[in-house]
Design a protein around this motif. Sequence first.
Motif, short mmCIF file in Angstrom:
data_model
loop_
_atom_site.label_atom_id
_atom_site.label_comp_id
_atom_site.label_asym_id
_atom_site.label_seq_id
_atom_site.Cartn_x
_atom_site.Cartn_y
_atom_site.Cartn_z
N ALA A 201 -37.54 67.37 37.50
CA ALA A 201 -38.35 66.26 36.98
C ALA A 201 -37.60 64.93 36.96
CB ALA A 201 -38.90 66.57 35.59
N CYS A 202 -36.70 64.74 37.91
CA CYS A 202 -35.96 63.47 37.96
C CYS A 202 -36.85 62.39 38.59
CB CYS A 202 -34.69 63.64 38.80
SG CYS A 202 -33.72 62.13 38.89
N PRO A 203 -36.90 61.20 37.99
CA PRO A 203 -37.77 60.15 38.51
C PRO A 203 -37.30 59.52 39.82
CG PRO A 203 -36.46 59.32 36.68
CD PRO A 203 -36.19 60.79 36.77
N GLU A 204 -36.07 59.78 40.23
CA GLU A 204 -35.53 59.16 41.45
C GLU A 204 -36.11 59.84 42.69
OE1 GLU A 204 -34.13 56.41 40.41
OE2 GLU A 204 -31.97 56.73 40.43
N ASP A 205 -35.97 59.18 43.86
CA ASP A 205 -36.60 59.75 45.07
C ASP A 205 -35.58 60.15 46.15
OD1 ASP A 205 -35.79 57.31 46.13
OD2 ASP A 205 -37.77 56.78 46.94
N CYS A 206 -34.40 60.55 45.76
CA CYS A 206 -33.36 60.95 46.71
C CYS A 206 -33.93 62.01 47.67
CB CYS A 206 -32.15 61.50 45.97
SG CYS A 206 -31.63 60.44 44.60
N ALA A 207 -33.94 61.68 48.96
CA ALA A 207 -34.68 62.51 49.93
C ALA A 207 -34.10 63.90 50.10
CB ALA A 207 -34.70 61.78 51.27
N TYR A 208 -32.86 64.10 49.68
CA TYR A 208 -32.21 65.41 49.83
C TYR A 208 -32.44 66.31 48.63
CZ TYR A 208 -29.02 62.53 47.08
OH TYR A 208 -28.52 61.69 46.14
N CYS A 209 -32.98 65.76 47.53
CA CYS A 209 -32.79 66.45 46.25
C CYS A 209 -33.99 67.28 45.80
CB CYS A 209 -32.43 65.44 45.17
SG CYS A 209 -31.98 66.29 43.62
N PRO A 210 -33.74 68.57 45.56
CA PRO A 210 -34.82 69.45 45.09
C PRO A 210 -35.28 69.11 43.67
CG PRO A 210 -32.70 70.63 45.15
CD PRO A 210 -32.46 69.29 45.79
N GLN A 211 -34.53 68.25 42.97
CA GLN A 211 -34.86 67.98 41.57
C GLN A 211 -35.71 66.74 41.36
OE1 GLN A 211 -32.14 69.32 38.56
NE2 GLN A 211 -30.45 68.98 39.97
N SER A 212 -36.01 66.03 42.45
CA SER A 212 -36.86 64.85 42.31
C SER A 212 -38.28 65.29 41.96
CB SER A 212 -36.87 64.06 43.62
OG SER A 212 -37.90 63.09 43.55
N VAL A 213 -38.88 64.58 41.00
CA VAL A 213 -40.24 64.90 40.57
C VAL A 213 -41.24 64.63 41.68
CG1 VAL A 213 -40.86 62.64 39.58
CG2 VAL A 213 -41.72 64.74 38.51
N ALA B 293 -26.96 66.71 35.28
CA ALA B 293 -28.28 66.50 34.69
C ALA B 293 -29.13 65.66 35.64
CB ALA B 293 -28.15 65.79 33.34
N ALA B 294 -30.39 66.06 35.78
CA ALA B 294 -31.31 65.36 36.69
C ALA B 294 -31.92 64.15 35.98
CB ALA B 294 -32.40 66.33 37.15
N TRP B 295 -31.07 63.18 35.75
CA TRP B 295 -31.50 61.92 35.12
C TRP B 295 -31.23 60.76 36.07
CZ3 TRP B 295 -28.01 63.71 30.64
CH2 TRP B 295 -28.74 64.47 29.72
N ARG B 296 -32.07 59.71 35.94
CA ARG B 296 -31.71 58.44 36.58
C ARG B 296 -30.53 57.86 35.83
NH1 ARG B 296 -33.32 53.82 39.35
NH2 ARG B 296 -33.11 51.88 38.18
N THR C 6 -35.23 54.18 45.03
CA THR C 6 -35.42 53.86 43.61
C THR C 6 -34.18 53.27 42.94
OG1 THR C 6 -34.97 56.20 43.21
CG2 THR C 6 -37.28 55.52 43.22
N ARG C 7 -33.10 53.14 43.67
CA ARG C 7 -31.93 52.40 43.19
C ARG C 7 -31.21 51.92 44.44
NH1 ARG C 7 -30.23 58.01 42.26
NH2 ARG C 7 -28.89 58.49 44.03
N ASP C 8 -30.25 51.04 44.28
CA ASP C 8 -29.56 50.60 45.48
C ASP C 8 -28.07 50.92 45.43
OD1 ASP C 8 -28.40 48.46 44.12
OD2 ASP C 8 -30.09 47.14 44.60
FE1 SF4 Z 1 -31.37 61.83 42.86
FE2 SF4 Z 1 -29.66 62.93 41.06
FE3 SF4 Z 1 -32.25 62.70 40.51
FE4 SF4 Z 1 -31.51 64.42 42.36
S1 SF4 Z 1 -30.99 64.53 40.22
S2 SF4 Z 1 -33.24 63.00 42.48
S3 SF4 Z 1 -29.75 63.33 43.24
S4 SF4 Z 1 -30.80 61.03 40.86
#
Ligand code: SF4
Length: 412
Positions: free
Chosen positions: A142-154, A190-193, A257-259
């Motif tokens: 449920a992480c709000p970020e959109d990192c294209a590799y990450c299984p944890q992005s919401v 932790a899956a936080w921004r 979602t960040r730079d």
């Molecule tokens: Fe990105 Fe980290 Fe969130 Fe994954 S957990 S989407 S790597 S910020």
Amino acid sequence: MRGADAALDIVDSFVACKLTSSPALAEHPGPRRQRLPIAAAEGSARNASIRRNTRRHTLRKAAMNASITAAMTTAATNTSGNDVSAPITDDDIRNDWQLDEVEALFALPFQDLLFRAQTVHRVHHTPNTVQMSTLLSVKTGACPEDCAYCPQSVRYDTGLDREALMAVADVAARAKAAREAGATRFCMGAAWRSPKKRDIEVMTAMIREVKSLGLESCATLGMLSREQAKELRDAGLDYYNHNIDTSPEFYGEIITTRDFKDRLDTLEAVREAGMNVCCGGIVGMGETMRDRARMLQVLANLPQHPESVPINQLVAVPGTPLADQAPIDPFDFVRTIAVARILMPRSAVRLSAGREKMSDELQALAFFAGANSIFYGEKLLTTGNPDVEHDRALLVRLGIQAAGAAPAALHA
Ligand code: SF4
Ligand code: SAM
Ligand code: DTB
């Protein structure tokens, strides 16, 4: 200029010349979502840092140079005919790497690159030793970020169940188990921004528990303010992991979602608080060789090299935008490790995510190229990692010791 530098510069410029038309080193094709300046990282503190970083390890250097000179004298005239037999010394901590120099390292014949990386490695590190860290995801999904590799992005449907921040006692139990299995560092992710105030309160309690077990502590919690970095440091946090992930030029293709500058700001806050920096990236996301060179150039030109440099191979997770990304040539992965070792001689280079898909032989090559740290334990954050039994057996087969672990733990 020292003899060794001069000889290697000749090699580097020769290779750079030959490569001006190499397609592998062309700019990444297609539009970028953003291009960001990194002058802050590469700029003003460089000279001071070079001076700071030229401390000598005289005794070790003398001993190493004797054996390295012997090895190199018999071994080395490279394909260009330039003599590379002069010993590499530990004066070579630099923060002013130029992109063409880094690209030239990538372009060396594989054996020459690995020989040079292993030579640098032996000047600065105890050979045949790896540091072992165990990871735990203390807050998942449920992480709000959109990192294209990450299984944890919401934003992506990866089938991952979100989990609230773990209880401190449960984390302490997992840390104890990691220590008993032979890890010397415990890393909490932790899956936080970025963490909130109440999150920092819980994290500091977790850090104290980890430290009370005699383990080194590490956390990766997203972006930090200067105050948050200090609070974590005051609780005893030894390392903060915050990856730049890729080159500044490719960054916008992977995360919007960040730079890139946000990452550098947090790294600066971590340094200012006095913690060790763990910072690396991912290869295999569709980046070019030049992007890899740029990523390592940025890391090596930070005012101070990260103490730990994780090199992750993309774990292509179904549901993420990079799910179907073709795997990279394993030799190119090893090249990335080798160049990281040469650019950042004193750092621990971690063979990080992706080991589950790597053969034992490929991992052995990565160790030869200068990797001297791994994630140890059945899971990374949400994806798999080799079994501890397999890792122990591999280290025994290779004659590699675990740095600093209680011997009983590894032979349990
Ligand atoms: Fe990105 Fe980290 Fe969130 Fe994954 S957990 S989407 S790597 S910020
Ligand atoms: N949310 C925090 C952050 O992004 O900094 C901490 C956790 S995040 C999962 C930590 C790092 O794990 C990322 O920066 C990335 O380098 C790595 N990572 C995440 N997913 C990965 C994947 N599928 N393959 C390889 N590395 C990955
Ligand atoms: C790092 O560079 N790699 C680790 C750690 N730092 C936090 C994370 C890898 C994550 C791989 C995907 C997953 O398990 O979720």
